[in-house]
Design a protein around this motif. Structure first.
Motif, short mmCIF file in Angstrom:
data_model
loop_
_atom_site.label_atom_id
_atom_site.label_comp_id
_atom_site.label_asym_id
_atom_site.label_seq_id
_atom_site.Cartn_x
_atom_site.Cartn_y
_atom_site.Cartn_z
N ILE A 1 42.71 51.53 40.03
CA ILE A 1 41.30 51.12 40.09
C ILE A 1 40.95 50.67 41.50
N VAL A 2 39.86 51.20 42.03
CA VAL A 2 39.22 50.70 43.25
C VAL A 2 37.88 50.11 42.82
N PRO A 3 37.69 48.79 42.92
CA PRO A 3 36.49 48.16 42.38
C PRO A 3 35.28 48.31 43.29
N ASP A 4 34.10 48.05 42.73
CA ASP A 4 32.92 47.92 43.56
C ASP A 4 32.73 46.44 43.91
N VAL A 5 31.58 46.09 44.45
CA VAL A 5 31.36 44.70 44.88
C VAL A 5 31.39 43.75 43.68
N TYR A 6 30.83 44.17 42.55
CA TYR A 6 30.77 43.30 41.37
C TYR A 6 31.93 43.62 40.43
N TYR A 7 33.14 43.38 40.92
CA TYR A 7 34.35 43.69 40.16
C TYR A 7 34.46 42.89 38.87
N ALA A 8 33.83 41.71 38.82
CA ALA A 8 33.95 40.86 37.64
C ALA A 8 33.23 41.45 36.43
N GLU A 9 32.40 42.47 36.64
CA GLU A 9 31.71 43.12 35.52
C GLU A 9 32.57 44.14 34.80
N THR A 10 33.71 44.49 35.39
CA THR A 10 34.53 45.61 34.89
C THR A 10 35.77 45.10 34.17
N SER A 11 36.07 45.71 33.03
CA SER A 11 37.27 45.41 32.25
C SER A 11 37.78 46.71 31.65
N TRP A 12 38.99 46.67 31.09
CA TRP A 12 39.53 47.86 30.46
C TRP A 12 40.51 47.46 29.35
N ARG A 13 40.83 48.45 28.48
CA ARG A 13 41.72 48.18 27.35
C ARG A 13 42.44 49.47 26.96
N LEU A 14 43.71 49.32 26.59
CA LEU A 14 44.50 50.41 26.05
C LEU A 14 44.94 50.03 24.65
N GLU A 15 44.52 50.82 23.64
CA GLU A 15 44.79 50.51 22.24
C GLU A 15 45.66 51.59 21.60
N ASN A 16 46.44 51.18 20.66
CA ASN A 16 47.19 52.11 19.82
C ASN A 16 46.21 52.85 18.91
N SER A 17 46.13 54.16 19.06
CA SER A 17 45.17 54.93 18.27
C SER A 17 45.47 54.89 16.79
N CYS A 18 46.72 54.66 16.44
CA CYS A 18 47.13 54.71 15.04
C CYS A 18 46.89 53.39 14.32
N THR A 19 47.09 52.26 15.03
CA THR A 19 46.99 50.95 14.39
C THR A 19 45.81 50.13 14.90
N GLY A 20 45.25 50.49 16.05
CA GLY A 20 44.17 49.71 16.63
C GLY A 20 44.65 48.50 17.42
N ASP A 21 45.95 48.33 17.51
CA ASP A 21 46.49 47.18 18.25
C ASP A 21 46.27 47.38 19.75
N VAL A 22 45.97 46.27 20.44
CA VAL A 22 45.79 46.30 21.89
C VAL A 22 47.16 46.27 22.56
N VAL A 23 47.45 47.27 23.36
CA VAL A 23 48.72 47.37 24.06
C VAL A 23 48.62 46.74 25.45
N LEU A 24 47.56 47.05 26.17
CA LEU A 24 47.33 46.50 27.50
C LEU A 24 45.83 46.25 27.64
N GLU A 25 45.48 45.23 28.41
CA GLU A 25 44.06 45.00 28.68
C GLU A 25 43.92 44.09 29.90
N GLN A 26 42.73 44.13 30.48
CA GLN A 26 42.40 43.28 31.62
C GLN A 26 40.92 42.94 31.50
N SER A 27 40.64 41.67 31.24
CA SER A 27 39.26 41.26 31.00
C SER A 27 38.41 41.28 32.26
N THR A 28 39.03 41.11 33.42
CA THR A 28 38.34 41.22 34.70
C THR A 28 39.29 41.87 35.69
N ILE A 29 38.86 42.97 36.30
CA ILE A 29 39.74 43.66 37.24
C ILE A 29 39.83 42.88 38.55
N ASP A 30 40.82 43.23 39.35
CA ASP A 30 41.03 42.54 40.62
C ASP A 30 39.94 42.91 41.62
#
Length: 208
Positions: free
Chosen positions: A104-133
């Protein structure tokens, strides 16, 4: 003192004047002096003293009693005593896992961006970041290839990470292969990686 218009400092456009003091004594004053006025202060210019004729017999130069040589106490070695370290080994995953990488290369307002990786089969969150660097970053993780995963990136303002306030972007790699990239994606963007969800084998009817 000068006046570019030529009427001094008095009296057509105001009662101006000037005074010059030297050693607390008034030596000059004026007001309607026209284009310029002047005076001299101080003790005058010094006369040039006669130069001293050079001697016909200059004094002998003094030679040093002994030359002094300075040598280093220790000559540095050209070869380093510590061998260079080997380059770090490449990131690898073992068994049935494969490498998931998010850049990820952020823009100026990086605090607006987040991401999540979920298990498609169970819906469990595997990885996430509520605010990118605030700086460019890379996240690498080994995940099970026998399972499918849903990756989603969010932008709370709804303008993605490009191009109104900086030229950001993201890239998703799976097993070192680029599978998704984006920048001005609006509110969110997503993709799926992995092997998918295992199917449930049909049950065998009991024999009669």
């Amino acid at each position: 003192i000068y006046d570019s218009y030529g009427d001094g400092m008095c009296c057509s456009y105001g009662p101006g004047s000037y005074e010059v003091y030297y050693d607390d004594i008034l030596v000059k004053q004026g007001d309607s002096f026209g284009s310029k006025d002047s005076t001299a202060i101080g003790g005058g210019c010094p006369t040039t003293a006669p130069s001293v004729a050079p001697s016909l017999f200059p004094p002998p130069s003094v030679e040093p009693s002994a030359s002094i040589s300075i040598s280093p106490s220790e000559i540095p070695s050209l070869d380093p005593t510590v061998p260079p370290t080997t380059s770090p080994t490449a990131f690898s995953c073992a068994g049935t896992t494969k490498k998931f990488e998010l850049k990820i290369v952020p823009d100026v307002y990086y605090a607006e961006t987040s991401w999540r990786l979920e298990n498609s089969c169970t819906g469990d969150v595997v990885l996430e970041q509520s605010t990118i660097d605030a700086n460019p970053s890379s996240i690498v993780e080994c995940i099970d290839d026998n399972v499918g995963y849903d990756f989603t990136i969010y932008d709370s303002y709804g303008d993605g990470i490009c191009c109104s306030y900086g030229f950001g972007f993201y890239e998703v790699y799976y097993d070192d292969i680029l599978v998704k990239m984006g920048d001005s994606f609006g509110s969110k963007d997503s993709t799926t990686v992995g092997g998918g969800c295992p199917t449930t084998p049909p049950s065998i009817a009991p024999s009669i």
